[in-house]
Design a protein around this motif. Structure first.
Motif, PDB file in Angstrom:
ATOM      1  N   SER A  85       0.835  -1.196   0.000  1.00  0.00           N
ATOM      2  CA  SER A  85       0.000   0.000   0.000  1.00  0.00           C
ATOM      3  C   SER A  85       0.871   1.248   0.000  1.00  0.00           C
ATOM      4  N   THR A  86       0.346   2.320  -0.571  1.00  0.00           N
ATOM      5  CA  THR A  86       1.047   3.605  -0.540  1.00  0.00           C
ATOM      6  C   THR A  86       0.523   4.495   0.582  1.00  0.00           C
ATOM      7  N   HIS A  87      -0.568   4.084   1.210  1.00  0.00           N
ATOM      8  CA  HIS A  87      -1.182   4.860   2.293  1.00  0.00           C
ATOM      9  C   HIS A  87      -1.079   4.050   3.581  1.00  0.00           C
ATOM     10  N   LYS A  88       0.050   4.154   4.264  1.00  0.00           N
ATOM     11  CA  LYS A  88       0.330   3.330   5.442  1.00  0.00           C
ATOM     12  C   LYS A  88      -0.109   4.053   6.707  1.00  0.00           C
ATOM     13  N   THR A  89      -1.385   4.031   6.968  1.00  0.00           N
ATOM     14  CA  THR A  89      -1.915   4.742   8.129  1.00  0.00           C
ATOM     15  C   THR A  89      -2.707   3.804   9.034  1.00  0.00           C
ATOM     16  N   ILE A  90      -2.842   4.217  10.279  1.00  0.00           N
ATOM     17  CA  ILE A  90      -3.663   3.522  11.260  1.00  0.00           C
ATOM     18  C   ILE A  90      -4.283   4.584  12.155  1.00  0.00           C
ATOM     19  N   SER A  91      -5.516   4.371  12.584  1.00  0.00           N
ATOM     20  CA  SER A  91      -6.180   5.346  13.444  1.00  0.00           C
ATOM     21  C   SER A  91      -5.459   5.444  14.779  1.00  0.00           C
ATOM     22  N   VAL A  92      -5.631   6.579  15.445  1.00  0.00           N
ATOM     23  CA  VAL A  92      -4.975   6.775  16.744  1.00  0.00           C
ATOM     24  C   VAL A  92      -5.458   5.735  17.750  1.00  0.00           C
ATOM     25  N   ILE A  93      -6.777   5.488  17.763  1.00  0.00           N
ATOM     26  CA  ILE A  93      -7.322   4.488  18.689  1.00  0.00           C
ATOM     27  C   ILE A  93      -6.770   3.108  18.364  1.00  0.00           C
ATOM     28  N   GLY A  94      -6.730   2.767  17.069  1.00  0.00           N
ATOM     29  CA  GLY A  94      -6.177   1.480  16.656  1.00  0.00           C
ATOM     30  C   GLY A  94      -4.716   1.355  17.017  1.00  0.00           C
ATOM     31  N   CYS A  95      -3.978   2.460  16.905  1.00  0.00           N
ATOM     32  CA  CYS A  95      -2.550   2.456  17.238  1.00  0.00           C
ATOM     33  C   CYS A  95      -2.344   2.208  18.729  1.00  0.00           C
ATOM     34  N   LEU A  96      -3.129   2.900  19.573  1.00  0.00           N
ATOM     35  CA  LEU A  96      -2.995   2.735  21.019  1.00  0.00           C
ATOM     36  C   LEU A  96      -3.399   1.325  21.448  1.00  0.00           C
TER      37      LEU A  96
END
Length: 324
Positions: A85-96
């Motif tokens: 993927s070129t958009h490597k993101t995760i939500s803040v809640i998911g990250c925590l």
């Protein structure tokens, strides 16, 4: 806070921004992860389906395989998606949530390895009392203690010192690891880092110390055995556990019990990929290859499957072949 904005998502930089490099890494990590899942599931099923393996040692091994399976599955599927993927993101809640789950599983494995060392100590140093001291009720209590103790150590500091993430929201990591997440905090994290170091001292060094004491007693008892065969058998039941302990505690102590610096950012993610992926993949191999009983039962099941397949194939042959 006046010059900072709250982050709504976190960008994981991963191992490389080059898509070609990521495409090359994908099949490597995918195959290792599949082998990890297959190996740990095989160990769990093999022990559950074999009555002769229903002993405390293999009960704790099932727990270890479950922890390894959970450990790798907490971050590797996301890594595999991000590699393509070129958009490597995760939500803040998911990250925590991810970093707390990873921390919980890692702390639990520390305690479980100490419990497994205690089991070997009782088996070798006090064999006549083994079935009393390691009866099933005690085993269940010890397994429950590892999870409850780890849950308390992970959750209470999180509630006492919540973390708020700010922009810039980039993490030089492939997953939300606790130290990398702290670097995105809106506030000074000196107190949190001190708490993490203190907890790391308790959940890493204390179990490691208990393991050292257990094996010191084991070595002392084995050296008193005059029979070479019995000494070799006693040591063979411990070699697998010692290997896993050396790998796990070694890499975690390097990661969490050293001063934090910008030079260590790349080292942290390479160390963690070993702990999250390579070590859980190696554990089933270590325990199966060093354990004659497991290898014997595994060969038995493979032969049974081959015989079943051969019998079913023979039954499906045309009738004229039998008449000829």
């Amino acid at each position: 806070m006046n010059n900072k904005t709250l982050a709504t998502e976190v960008i994981l930089l991963g191992f490389s921004n080059d898509i070609k490099t990521n495409i090359c890494l994908f099949p490597i990590f995918f195959l290792i992860y599949m082998f990890c899942v297959f190996g740990n599931c095989l160990i769990i099923c093999l022990i559950i389906l074999t009555p002769s393996l229903h002993t405390p040692m293999y009960f704790f091994l099932v727990n270890l395989s479950f922890i390894d399976l959970s450990y790798s599955s907490s971050g590797i599927p996301k890594l595999l998606v991000d590699l393509l993927s070129t958009h490597k993101t995760i939500s803040v809640i998911g990250c925590l949530i991810q970093f707390k789950v990873v921390l919980l599983i890692g702390v639990t494995e520390c305690q479980l390895l100490a419990v497994m060392a205690y089991d070997r100590y009782i088996a070798i140093c006090r064999p006549l009392h083994y079935h009393v001291l390691m009866r099933w009720s005690v085993c269940f209590y010890l397994a429950a203690f590892t999870w409850i103790f780890s849950f308390i150590n992970v959750t209470i500091p999180s509630f006492a010192m919540p973390i708020t993430l700010c922009n810039p929201n980039k993490i030089n990591h492939f997953m939300c690891e606790v130290l990398s997440v702290l670097r995105l905090s809106c506030y000074d994290t000196s107190l949190q880092e001190l708490v993490i170091f203190s907890i790391g001292f308790i959940v890493l060094l204390l179990p490691f110390g208990l393991i050292i004491v257990s094996y010191a007693c084991i070595i002392s008892s084995v050296l008193k055995i005059h029979s070479a065969g019995r000494s070799s058998k006693a040591f063979s039941t411990c070699t697998s556990h010692i290997t896993v302990v050396a790998m796990f505690f070694g890499f975690f102590m390097i990661t969490y019990l050293r001063p934090s610096s910008t030079d260590s950012l790349n080292q942290e993610k390479y160390l963690l990929i070993f702990c999250v992926l390579i070590s859980p993949m190696l554990n089933p191999l270590i325990y199966s290859l060093n354990n004659k009983e497991v290898k014997k039962i595994l060969v038995k099941y493979i032969l049974q499957l081959n015989m079943t397949h051969y019998s079913s194939a023979s039954c499906k042959l045309p009738a004229r072949i039998w008449t000829d």
